[in-house]
Design an enzyme around this catalytic site. Structure first.
Site, short mmCIF file in Angstrom:
data_model
loop_
_atom_site.label_atom_id
_atom_site.label_comp_id
_atom_site.label_asym_id
_atom_site.label_seq_id
_atom_site.Cartn_x
_atom_site.Cartn_y
_atom_site.Cartn_z
N GLN A 42 14.73 -0.45 32.32
CA GLN A 42 15.04 0.26 33.57
C GLN A 42 15.13 -0.71 34.75
OE1 GLN A 42 15.70 3.40 33.30
NE2 GLN A 42 16.16 3.78 35.44
N GLU B 180 1.02 0.51 10.04
CA GLU B 180 -0.45 0.35 9.94
C GLU B 180 -1.17 1.58 10.49
OE1 GLU B 180 -2.26 -3.37 10.20
OE2 GLU B 180 -0.46 -4.43 9.54
N LEU C 271 0.83 -1.20 0.00
CA LEU C 271 0.00 0.00 0.00
C LEU C 271 0.87 1.26 0.00
CD1 LEU C 271 -2.91 1.20 0.39
CD2 LEU C 271 -2.54 1.01 2.85
N THR D 27 0.25 5.57 11.79
CA THR D 27 0.97 6.03 12.98
C THR D 27 -0.05 6.35 14.08
OG1 THR D 27 0.83 8.38 12.42
CG2 THR D 27 2.71 7.16 11.50
N ALA E 240 3.79 8.59 -0.18
CA ALA E 240 2.39 8.35 0.23
C ALA E 240 2.40 7.37 1.40
CB ALA E 240 1.57 7.80 -0.94
N GLY E 241 2.68 7.91 2.61
CA GLY E 241 2.71 7.08 3.82
C GLY E 241 1.40 7.26 4.57
N GLY F 159 18.34 -2.42 34.88
CA GLY F 159 19.53 -1.58 35.02
C GLY F 159 20.49 -1.76 33.84
N TRP G 202 8.51 0.23 1.89
CA TRP G 202 8.33 -0.35 3.23
C TRP G 202 7.53 -1.64 3.23
CZ3 TRP G 202 11.36 2.25 6.31
CH2 TRP G 202 11.50 3.64 6.17
C1 LIG Z 1 9.05 -1.90 9.66
C2 LIG Z 1 7.96 -1.33 8.78
C3 LIG Z 1 7.11 -2.20 8.10
C4 LIG Z 1 6.13 -1.70 7.25
N1 LIG Z 1 5.36 -2.59 6.52
C5 LIG Z 1 4.49 -2.11 5.60
C6 LIG Z 1 3.79 -3.01 4.72
O1 LIG Z 1 3.93 -4.25 4.81
N2 LIG Z 1 2.97 -2.48 3.78
C7 LIG Z 1 2.79 -1.13 3.65
O2 LIG Z 1 2.03 -0.74 2.77
N3 LIG Z 1 3.43 -0.25 4.45
C8 LIG Z 1 4.29 -0.71 5.42
N4 LIG Z 1 4.97 0.18 6.23
C9 LIG Z 1 4.79 1.62 6.05
C10 LIG Z 1 4.05 2.29 7.20
O3 LIG Z 1 2.71 1.93 7.19
C11 LIG Z 1 4.31 3.80 7.09
O4 LIG Z 1 5.67 4.00 7.47
C12 LIG Z 1 3.37 4.61 7.96
O5 LIG Z 1 2.08 4.56 7.47
C13 LIG Z 1 3.83 6.07 8.08
O6 LIG Z 1 4.11 6.64 6.85
P1 LIG Z 1 5.50 7.44 6.64
O7 LIG Z 1 6.59 6.56 7.14
O8 LIG Z 1 5.56 7.88 5.23
O9 LIG Z 1 5.41 8.66 7.62
P2 LIG Z 1 4.76 10.10 7.29
O10 LIG Z 1 3.40 9.91 6.75
O11 LIG Z 1 5.73 10.91 6.51
O12 LIG Z 1 4.64 10.71 8.75
C14 LIG Z 1 5.74 11.32 9.43
C15 LIG Z 1 5.22 11.87 10.76
O13 LIG Z 1 4.20 12.85 10.51
C16 LIG Z 1 3.02 12.51 11.23
N5 LIG Z 1 1.83 12.91 10.46
C17 LIG Z 1 1.58 12.69 9.14
N6 LIG Z 1 0.38 13.19 8.82
C18 LIG Z 1 -0.15 13.72 9.95
C19 LIG Z 1 -1.38 14.36 10.27
N7 LIG Z 1 -2.33 14.57 9.36
N8 LIG Z 1 -1.58 14.77 11.56
C20 LIG Z 1 -0.63 14.58 12.51
N9 LIG Z 1 0.55 13.95 12.26
C21 LIG Z 1 0.78 13.52 11.00
C22 LIG Z 1 3.08 10.99 11.39
O14 LIG Z 1 2.29 10.54 12.47
C23 LIG Z 1 4.57 10.77 11.62
O15 LIG Z 1 4.87 11.02 12.98
C24 LIG Z 1 5.95 -0.30 7.11
C25 LIG Z 1 6.78 0.57 7.82
C26 LIG Z 1 7.77 0.08 8.63
C27 LIG Z 1 8.68 1.06 9.35
#
Ligand SMILES: Cc1cc2nc3c(=O)[nH]c(=O)nc-3n(C[C@H](O)[C@H](O)[C@H](O)COP(=O)(O)OP(=O)(O)OC[C@H]3O[C@@H](n4cnc5c(N)ncnc54)[C@H](O)[C@@H]3O)c2cc1C
Length: 389
Positions: free
Chosen positions: A346, A373, A131, A375, A136-137, A349, A167
């Protein structure tokens, strides 16, 4: 300490006993070494997933007529929690695999279910959920990966997918990729869902991401260079992909909540055993109320996390809306995992800061549960929208 559990059905106790047996024989003896080896280079626990598949534990919440376990979420999630208490990467893998089959079990036609589910649910195949993209996170509706009809006019016979996903857990090891791609420019309403075979021509994978933890959950980019997929592998209607993805994530968040709870329980178990053994000032460190209260707060956090995911699971099993409760469970359980694993370090220690004890690994593994899934900021968005609408 074995957690006291209750189940909505008679099969629950037997499934937990089976899971505990597999955890004791196959998972716990391997986890530390496997996670260390995976951190050095690539190592993926294929044989562990095969063992779980053969035991029927990879497809518990899916329908029996296609090879699933036919179990309520309330039971399935407790199995995930037990697996996480032994090996977090594997529990996350079980939850991700379940997520990959969800679109087919929930939105697939009978013909698609008959063709695709036996492999997905028997444990013969492992899935990946594609996804996210680099740009596009959290804002996943802004994805640019595109699926274009191969033929013009009438019903499509096939699509060509072009773009890059980021990811992706299990990338390079999965047998199929549940892929979301844009079929029109209509924002979130222009996305469709496809099941792409792992050996499709044009599919390739980046190098594994070097992560803080969860090393056996291999994560890489997936590139689609004009990958041709027959139209029969499109799940749901064109444009229905975003609602399929969101429905799948509601269920998937429960899997992550259960896994985070199991991780926290495991850290608490290590910390409490250490606290009664370790002596300072002529007495066990647990005999200091300051330390004992820390353990009490850890227990309360783990119990609260478990109650939250079980409540959401019971709503889901009863066919009631559970989206808000799944977001609450994900927020509470993953924050609990971070806090409890931090406090476990903690309690131990200096020893807690070394690789001689597993709490160092658990602390690193907990962090990502607050990120993937959706944040925990996104969970708060979901919850507040439900409360305030
Ligand atoms: C180990 C790992 C496994 C993963 N596995 C998969 C997978 O199998 N399939 C898949 O599709 N994806 C997967 N992901 C991706 C994961 O779902 C994304 O990393 C996650 O959705 C966050 O997107 P981003 O990393 O682009 O962060 P960003 O969207 O760039 O966010 C950065 C920060 O900004 C904050 N933020 C963003 N928008 C807002 C808002 N509107 N309001 C407040 N805060 C906001 C976020 O909370 C975060 O703290 C995986 C990620 C990791 C690290």
């Amino acid at each position: 300490m074995a957690v006291e559990r209750v189940f909505p059905n008679d099969e629950g106790p037997d499934l937990i006993e089976l899971t505990r047996e597999i955890c004791a024989k196959e998972l716990r003896p391997r986890v530390d070494e496997a996670e260390r080896a995976a951190a050095e280079g690539e190592a993926f626990p294929t044989e562990v997933f095969r063992t779980l598949g053969q035991a029927g534990l990879l497809a518990l919440p899916h329908p029996e007529e296609h090879g699933g376990g036919g179990q309520p979420y309330e039971t399935y999630l407790q199995v995930v929690e037990e697996i996480a208490s032994a090996w977090m990467s594997v529990a996350v893998g079980v939850s991700v695999h379940s997520l990959t089959a969800f679109p087919v079990t929930t939105f697939g036609t009978q013909a698609q279910q008959a063709a695709l589910l036996p492999g997905m649910l028997s444990g013969e195949q492992l899935g990946a959920y594609a996804l996210s993209e680099q740009q596009a996170g959290s804002d996943v509706a802004s994805m640019t990966t595109r699926a274009t009809r191969v033929d013009s006019g009438g019903e499509p016979t096939a699509y060509r997918i072009r773009g890059r996903k980021a990811w992706i857990s299990h990338a390079g090891h999965a047998d199929y990729y549940t892929t979301f791609a844009r079929t029109s420019d209509d924002g979130g309403r222009g996305i469709s869902c496809f099941i792409v075979p792992g050996d499709a021509t044009g599919l390739s994978f980046g190098t594994p991401e070097k992560k803080m933890g969860l090393h056996c959950d291999t994560v890489r980019e997936v590139s689609y260079e004009d990958v041709e997929v027959e139209a029969g592998r499109r799940i749901g209607a064109e444009g229905q992909g975003m609602s399929i993805a969101l429905a799948a994530l509601d269920a998937g968040r429960l899997g992550i909540s259960a896994a985070a709870t199991g991780l926290a329980q495991s850290a608490l178990d290590v910390a409490s055993a250490y606290a009664v053994e370790r002596r300072q000032f002529g007495r066990a460190i647990a005999d200091n109320q300051g330390l004992a209260f820390l353990i009490a707060d850890m227990e309360a956090a783990v119990g609260g996390a478990r109650a939250a995911y079980l409540h959401a699971a019971r709503l889901k099993d009863a066919g009631r809306p559970f989206s808000k409760e799944a977001a609450v469970a994900k927020l509470l359980a993953t924050d609990a995992a971070m806090r409890v694993t931090t406090d476990a370090v903690q309690v131990l220690g200096g020893a807690g800061y070394t690789q001689d004890f597993p709490v160092e690994r658990m602390f690193r593994e907990a962090k990502v549960t607050q990120i993937f899934e959706g944040t925990n900021q996104i969970q708060r968005l979901v919850i507040s929208r439900h409360v305030l609408r």
